[in-house]
Scaffold this active site. Structure first.
Site, PDB file in Angstrom:
ATOM      1  N   SER A  43      -1.406   8.637  -1.125  1.00 39.31           N
ATOM      2  CA  SER A  43       0.034   8.529  -1.374  1.00 39.31           C
ATOM      3  C   SER A  43       0.852   8.632  -0.098  1.00 39.31           C
ATOM      4  CB  SER A  43       0.472   9.610  -2.361  1.00 39.31           C
ATOM      5  OG  SER A  43      -0.195   9.445  -3.588  1.00 39.31           O
ATOM      6  N   GLU A  44       0.403   9.454   0.829  1.00 41.52           N
ATOM      7  CA  GLU A  44       1.169   9.677   2.060  1.00 41.52           C
ATOM      8  C   GLU A  44       0.964   8.578   3.102  1.00 41.52           C
ATOM      9  OE1 GLU A  44       3.480  11.771   2.790  1.00 41.52           O
ATOM     10  OE2 GLU A  44       3.329  13.208   1.160  1.00 41.52           O
ATOM     11  N   SER A  45      -0.276   8.101   3.276  1.00 44.57           N
ATOM     12  CA  SER A  45      -0.560   7.211   4.407  1.00 44.57           C
ATOM     13  C   SER A  45      -1.476   6.043   4.085  1.00 44.57           C
ATOM     14  CB  SER A  45      -1.229   8.023   5.517  1.00 44.57           C
ATOM     15  OG  SER A  45      -2.522   8.452   5.094  1.00 44.57           O
ATOM     16  N   TYR A 148       7.409   9.894  -5.975  1.00 42.35           N
ATOM     17  CA  TYR A 148       6.271  10.539  -5.327  1.00 42.35           C
ATOM     18  C   TYR A 148       5.482  11.351  -6.354  1.00 42.35           C
ATOM     19  CZ  TYR A 148       3.725  13.550  -2.043  1.00 42.35           C
ATOM     20  OH  TYR A 148       2.752  14.226  -1.357  1.00 42.35           O
TER      21      TYR A 148
END
Length: 178
Positions: A43-45, A148
């Site tokens: 999800s972040e990168s 998110y």
């Protein structure tokens, strides 16, 4: 093809487990579910260790330099590189575990705090006291954090089911219990 269900192999390509040794080492120290860390990194990168955000977050777990400096002090680490996968994963897992502890062992609240900051989450919890987790998610005033939350919970459920044999509801119960 819209009339066909994607195969497990398709899901494995869409939900990879890169940096397995680094993830395993970090979760062993901090006792978090492996599927949750893969969901966080995805999800972040999307597993790009050199990525940085417009806000200045760096690496696989998208840590802000100030946050990373605080973590480094706590872990007694003087020299570190947030683009180095082992360091970034270790710092990200440590930070998530710390947020969980600071937010009454709530994984979902810690994930919101990972995105928006702990003070924001605490103020939202005061404002929306008594809401069940799914409705609380919808009440979050930041659309980025709402998105998110949905993205990371669904990724955790898919990782948990795909690689660890957990039911989708089992993962939801662990991440976002009612």
């Amino acid at each position: 093809h819209a009339d066909k269900h994607p195969s497990r192999e398709y899901f494995r390509l869409a939900y990879p487990r890169h940096f397995q040794q680094n993830v395993y080492h970090a979760i062993k120290q901090h006792k978090l579910p492996e599927y949750l860390i893969y969901a966080l990194i995805r999800s972040e990168s999307f597993f790009d260790p050199s990525i940085s955000s417009y806000a200045g977050a760096i690496g696989l777990t998208q840590l802000m330099p100030l946050t990373a400096g605080d973590i480094a002090k706590k872990l007694k680490t003087e020299n570190y590189d947030l683009t180095e996968p082992a360091t970034n994963i270790t710092f990200g897992v440590f930070y998530l575990e710390e947020l969980i502890g600071r937010l009454d062992n709530s994984v979902i609240d810690a994930l919101y705090a990972y995105n928006a900051g702990i003070n924001k989450v605490r103020s939202w919890k005061k404002l929306y006291t008594g809401f069940p987790p799914d409705l609380f998610l919808e009440m979050i005033p930041f659309s980025e954090t709402r998105g998110y939350g949905k993205k990371i919970v669904s990724a955790a459920a898919i990782y948990g089911n795909l690689y660890y044999g957990k039911s989708l509801m089992g993962v939801l119960d662990e991440v976002m219990p009612f």
